[in-house]
Scaffold this motif. Sequence first.
Motif, PDB file in Angstrom:
ATOM      1  N   HIS A 100    -105.888  27.501  55.156  1.00 13.80           N
ATOM      2  CA  HIS A 100    -106.791  28.653  55.135  1.00 13.80           C
ATOM      3  C   HIS A 100    -107.023  29.207  53.735  1.00 13.80           C
ATOM      4  N   PHE A 101    -106.104  28.929  52.800  1.00 10.70           N
ATOM      5  CA  PHE A 101    -106.207  29.505  51.465  1.00 10.70           C
ATOM      6  C   PHE A 101    -105.911  28.450  50.399  1.00 10.70           C
ATOM      7  N   PRO A 102    -106.546  28.575  49.223  1.00  9.58           N
ATOM      8  CA  PRO A 102    -106.253  27.639  48.125  1.00  9.58           C
ATOM      9  C   PRO A 102    -104.847  27.877  47.564  1.00  9.58           C
ATOM     10  N   ILE A 103    -104.024  26.850  47.604  1.00 10.45           N
ATOM     11  CA  ILE A 103    -102.657  26.918  47.076  1.00 10.45           C
ATOM     12  C   ILE A 103    -102.365  25.648  46.292  1.00 10.45           C
ATOM     13  N   VAL A 104    -101.748  25.799  45.128  1.00 13.66           N
ATOM     14  CA  VAL A 104    -101.291  24.667  44.323  1.00 13.66           C
ATOM     15  C   VAL A 104     -99.844  24.917  43.939  1.00 13.66           C
ATOM     16  N   LEU A 105     -99.013  23.882  44.043  1.00 15.80           N
ATOM     17  CA  LEU A 105     -97.629  23.955  43.582  1.00 15.80           C
ATOM     18  C   LEU A 105     -97.531  23.350  42.193  1.00 15.80           C
ATOM     19  N   ALA A 106     -96.698  23.936  41.352  1.00 17.24           N
ATOM     20  CA  ALA A 106     -96.477  23.390  40.018  1.00 17.24           C
ATOM     21  C   ALA A 106     -95.003  23.495  39.671  1.00 17.24           C
ATOM     22  N   CYS A 107     -94.499  22.493  38.981  1.00 13.36           N
ATOM     23  CA  CYS A 107     -93.099  22.418  38.530  1.00 13.36           C
ATOM     24  C   CYS A 107     -92.161  22.081  39.685  1.00 13.36           C
ATOM     25  N   GLU A 108     -92.059  22.952  40.668  1.00 11.32           N
ATOM     26  CA  GLU A 108     -91.278  22.649  41.861  1.00 11.32           C
ATOM     27  C   GLU A 108     -92.197  22.019  42.912  1.00 11.32           C
ATOM     28  N   TYR A 109     -91.617  21.417  43.924  1.00  7.50           N
ATOM     29  CA  TYR A 109     -92.397  20.684  44.920  1.00  7.50           C
ATOM     30  C   TYR A 109     -91.578  20.550  46.187  1.00  7.50           C
ATOM     31  N   ILE A 110     -92.242  20.073  47.241  1.00 13.84           N
ATOM     32  CA  ILE A 110     -91.583  19.813  48.518  1.00 13.84           C
ATOM     33  C   ILE A 110     -91.970  18.404  48.950  1.00 13.84           C
ATOM     34  N   ASP A 111     -90.984  17.570  49.236  1.00 10.45           N
ATOM     35  CA  ASP A 111     -91.259  16.184  49.627  1.00 10.45           C
ATOM     36  C   ASP A 111     -92.170  16.137  50.850  1.00 10.45           C
TER      37      ASP A 111
END
Length: 350
Positions: free
Chosen positions: A136-147
């Motif tokens: 529903h919303f724009p989200i970007v992860l940086a540096c950390e992450y989830i497999d």
Amino acid sequence: MKMSDVAKIANVSPATVSRVLSNPDLVSKKTRDKVLEVINQVNYQPHSVARQFRTRETKTILAVVPDITSAFFSEVLRGIEHVAIKEGYQVILGDTENNLERESDYVNLLLQKQVDGMVLLTARLEKERLEELSEHFPIVLACEYIDGLNVPTVSIDNISAARKATEHLIQLGHTKIAHICGPMNVILGRDRLRGFRQAMMSNDLDVDPSYIQEGDLTIESSESGYNQMMKLLALETPPTGVFVYNDEMAMGAIKAVKDSGLRVPEDVAIVGFDNLKMSTVIEPHLSSIDQPKYNIGQKAMNLLLQMINKEKINKHSFVMKDNLIIRDSCGGKSESFPHSHESFKKNISV
């Protein structure tokens, strides 16, 4: 000064003033120049809240970090902000202080539509919740992450980088190598430990459980590094090389070695992670894995803008290149290395 006042002075309709501000290409150059001249003369400032109601945009994004006091994140944030400003966006900063509840509170700003999108530099939330939000919303992860997370992510290969740092110590002739790791509830801590283990196993070196000391991000990183290094030096057979979770912990580790009457790298070789600017200030200069911090921020913000503009993103995982920067703290093969553990223990007791 209202938009209607600008329109009256410029002898145009309020709708024309609005188009000049939001879609100037739809207005003739002559009319556009006339309206802009009036705007400059009267110093008209568009009402951001009114604009938000019209366009359903805030022109604001949220960047959430786990620890604002960390020098690492300041460079990532700079990359985010430079791209954002260029594209007409403001950046709101949220600091979770490594608190999962605080991270969840910041995510609620998206639900309230107070921002147009979010760059998460911390990934402690449940995978299912993040994926639901990303629908529903724009989200970007940086540096950390989830497999396995189906959300655009920008990072380095932490396993490979940790393996590279550990293998450098092995190539220098060290066999008694320890790791001051990050917290195991953080994926970066788990992956860097994994890379350390892989390097040791691939070189047929034993991993002594007492050589793995878990750092604590709830206190000052340098203090945590100092404390864990002291534990390693107190062992019956201390390590001769140490790979440390991040540079701030590594700086604390170096101080612990010096306070014990020992030398870096002659007695203990140390390699850090992140390549902070302080790495070249501390003595000896710290060898470290360099992350392209500014570029990670830029890439993350560009991806977020693509999502806000509903542009297609062809892949979700963007792995940036890291480098091992070799300085003085790990040293090389010299006459004083390898040294005997008897001599090492004698120095500690001084």
